[in-house]
Design a protein around this motif. Structure first.
Motif, short mmCIF file in Angstrom:
data_model
loop_
_atom_site.label_atom_id
_atom_site.label_comp_id
_atom_site.label_asym_id
_atom_site.label_seq_id
_atom_site.Cartn_x
_atom_site.Cartn_y
_atom_site.Cartn_z
N GLY A 284 10.24 9.77 16.83
CA GLY A 284 10.19 8.69 17.82
C GLY A 284 10.04 7.30 17.25
N MET A 285 10.09 7.18 15.90
CA MET A 285 9.87 5.85 15.30
C MET A 285 11.02 5.40 14.44
SD MET A 285 5.81 5.80 14.48
CE MET A 285 5.84 4.02 14.51
N GLY A 286 12.11 6.11 14.46
CA GLY A 286 13.24 5.67 13.64
C GLY A 286 12.91 5.69 12.16
N LEU A 287 13.59 4.87 11.41
CA LEU A 287 13.36 4.76 9.97
C LEU A 287 12.64 3.45 9.68
CD1 LEU A 287 16.53 6.12 10.17
CD2 LEU A 287 15.90 6.45 7.80
N ARG A 288 11.61 3.53 8.88
CA ARG A 288 10.85 2.33 8.52
C ARG A 288 10.90 2.14 7.01
NH1 ARG A 288 5.08 3.07 11.03
NH2 ARG A 288 5.45 5.22 10.39
N LEU A 289 11.18 0.91 6.60
CA LEU A 289 11.35 0.59 5.20
C LEU A 289 10.01 0.50 4.49
CD1 LEU A 289 13.42 -0.26 3.00
CD2 LEU A 289 13.04 -2.61 3.73
N ILE A 290 9.87 1.23 3.39
CA ILE A 290 8.62 1.24 2.63
C ILE A 290 8.68 0.17 1.53
CG2 ILE A 290 7.01 2.63 1.28
CD1 ILE A 290 8.32 5.13 2.51
N HIS A 291 9.62 0.34 0.62
CA HIS A 291 9.87 -0.61 -0.46
C HIS A 291 11.36 -0.63 -0.74
CE1 HIS A 291 5.76 -1.47 -1.95
NE2 HIS A 291 5.47 -0.20 -1.74
N TYR A 292 11.80 -1.68 -1.40
CA TYR A 292 13.18 -1.72 -1.80
C TYR A 292 13.33 -2.47 -3.13
CZ TYR A 292 13.38 -6.50 0.17
OH TYR A 292 13.15 -7.83 0.45
N SER A 293 14.53 -2.39 -3.68
CA SER A 293 14.80 -3.02 -4.97
C SER A 293 16.19 -3.63 -4.95
CB SER A 293 14.71 -1.98 -6.09
OG SER A 293 15.22 -2.50 -7.29
N VAL A 294 16.29 -4.85 -5.42
CA VAL A 294 17.59 -5.53 -5.45
C VAL A 294 18.20 -5.51 -6.84
CG1 VAL A 294 17.00 -6.96 -3.48
CG2 VAL A 294 16.60 -7.83 -5.79
N GLY A 295 17.59 -4.78 -7.74
CA GLY A 295 18.16 -4.65 -9.08
C GLY A 295 17.16 -4.02 -10.02
N GLU A 296 17.67 -3.59 -11.18
CA GLU A 296 16.82 -2.97 -12.18
C GLU A 296 15.64 -3.88 -12.52
OE1 GLU A 296 18.99 -1.34 -15.53
OE2 GLU A 296 17.40 -2.01 -16.88
N GLY A 297 14.45 -3.29 -12.51
CA GLY A 297 13.26 -4.04 -12.87
C GLY A 297 12.64 -4.84 -11.74
N THR A 298 13.22 -4.80 -10.55
CA THR A 298 12.69 -5.56 -9.42
C THR A 298 12.32 -4.62 -8.27
OG1 THR A 298 14.72 -5.89 -8.17
CG2 THR A 298 14.31 -7.40 -9.99
N THR A 299 11.24 -4.96 -7.57
CA THR A 299 10.87 -4.24 -6.37
C THR A 299 10.30 -5.22 -5.36
OG1 THR A 299 8.62 -3.75 -7.12
CG2 THR A 299 10.32 -2.12 -7.64
N ALA A 300 10.32 -4.83 -4.07
CA ALA A 300 9.78 -5.69 -3.03
C ALA A 300 9.24 -4.82 -1.91
CB ALA A 300 10.86 -6.63 -2.51
N LYS A 301 8.29 -5.36 -1.13
CA LYS A 301 7.66 -4.61 -0.07
C LYS A 301 8.53 -4.62 1.18
CE LYS A 301 2.93 -5.46 -1.59
NZ LYS A 301 1.60 -6.05 -1.23
N GLY A 302 8.49 -3.50 1.89
CA GLY A 302 9.16 -3.41 3.17
C GLY A 302 8.17 -3.54 4.30
N GLU A 303 8.42 -2.81 5.40
CA GLU A 303 7.56 -2.87 6.59
C GLU A 303 6.23 -2.16 6.41
OE1 GLU A 303 9.52 -2.01 10.59
OE2 GLU A 303 10.96 -1.15 9.18
N VAL A 304 6.25 -1.01 5.71
CA VAL A 304 5.06 -0.15 5.63
C VAL A 304 4.77 0.23 4.17
CG1 VAL A 304 5.16 0.76 7.97
CG2 VAL A 304 6.55 1.82 6.20
N PRO A 305 4.41 -0.72 3.32
CA PRO A 305 4.24 -0.45 1.89
C PRO A 305 2.89 0.14 1.47
CG PRO A 305 3.85 -2.76 2.32
CD PRO A 305 4.24 -2.13 3.65
#
Lengths: 112, 111
Positions: A40-61
Motif C-alpha cells: 500500500g505504499m508503493g516504492l520509496r527511495l532509500i539511497h541513490y548514486s549518480v556515479g562511482e564513489g558517490t551516494t546520496a540520501k533518498g526519502e527513507v535513509p
C-alpha cells in the motif's frame, strides 16, 4: 545480458543482525538506486548514486548505509536490523537522471 | 516534499472491460513515467510522457499527460488476463534525480 542482478533473493534475519544486499548491473549505467516496497505504499527511495564513489540520501535513509566502490555495484547495508525493515528491496539503474529505470528482481527480507 | 497521488488503489474488472488509473500531483511535473509490476515481479518501465497534453498509445494502452502537467492517466481498452498487475506512475521531484512513485493501482481481471 543479465541487466540488474540482486543477491540474495530471500533472507531472514534476527533483530540486531547486520547484512549487506548486493546489486550489480552490466549496462554501464551511471545512476543506481535502492528502493523498499511495502504493501500500500508503493516504492520509496532509500539511497541513490549518480556515479562511482558517490551516494546520496533518498526519502527513507535512516537505518541504512550504501557504498558504490565500483560503477557496476551498489551495496545496501543494514547495520542493526529492525522488524520495521521487513520489506521487499529493489535495486534499479539508469543511464542518467530522469531516464527510465531498470529494476532487479528484488530481495525479500524478513526481520524477526 | 513532492507527492504523487494515484487512484484507485484497487480495481477488479471482468475480462473485456476497460480500465483507467489516474495520477495527480499538486505541483507541475517535468515528465511522468508509468511502470507495471506483475504479482511477485519487479517494476517494468512502460512509457514516459514529457509534453503538455501528450497522448501515447501502446496497443490497447493509452497514456495521457494533462495540459497543466499535473496529472496523467493510463487507460486499458478491453482488458485481458495478461494485464493483471500493479500500475505505478512516477515523477521526478523538482530538480533532483529522485523518482517519486505513486502508491499504485492493483488491477485484477476476472476471466
Amino acid at each position: 545480458n543479465a541487466g540488474v542482478t540482486q543477491t540474495p533473493k530471500f533472507r531472514v534475519l534476527k533483530t540486531g543482525q547486520s547484512m549487506t544486499l548486493l546489486c550489480a548491473q552490466d549496462m554501464n549505467h551511471e545512476y543506481m538506486y535502492w528502493y523498499r516496497q511495502d504493501p500500500g505504499m508503493g516504492l520509496r527511495l532509500i539511497h541513490y548514486s549518480v556515479g562511482e564513489g558517490t551516494t546520496a540520501k533518498g526519502e527513507v535513509p535512516d537505518g541504512y548505509n550504501v557504498s558504490r566502490l565500483k560503477k557496476q555495484n551498489f551495496l545496501l547495508g543494514l547495520e542493526s536490523a529492525a522488524p520495521s525493515q521487513t520489506s521487499v528491496y529493489f535495486c534499479a539503474s539508469n543511464d542518467r537522471g530522469r531516464q527510465p529505470q531498470h529494476f532487479g528482481d528484488g530481495t525479500r527480507l524478513s526481520i524477526l | 516534499g513532492q507527492q504523487v497521488m494515484q487512484i484507485p488503489q484497487y480495481q477488479h474488472v471482468q475480462e473485456g472491460e476497460d480500465f483507467t488509473t489516474y495520477c495527480n500531483s499538486s505541483t507541475t511535473l517535468s515528465n511522468i513515467q508509468w511502470y507495471k509490476q506483475r504479482p511477485g515481479g519487479h517494476p517494468v518501465f512502460l512509457i514516459q510522457l514529457v509534453k503538455s497534453g501528450e497522448v501515447k498509445k501502446q496497443k490497447r494502452l493509452t497514456f495521457q499527460f494533462g495540459e497543466a502537467k499535473k496529472n496523467s492517466s493510463l487507460h486499458i481498452t478491453a482488458t485481458q488476463t495478461t494485464d493483471v498487475g500493479t500500475y505505478f506512475c512516477a515523477a521526478y521531484g523538482g530538480a533532483t534525480n529522485k523518482l517519486i512513485f505513486g502508491t499504485g493501482t492493483l488491477l485484477a481481471v476476472q476471466p
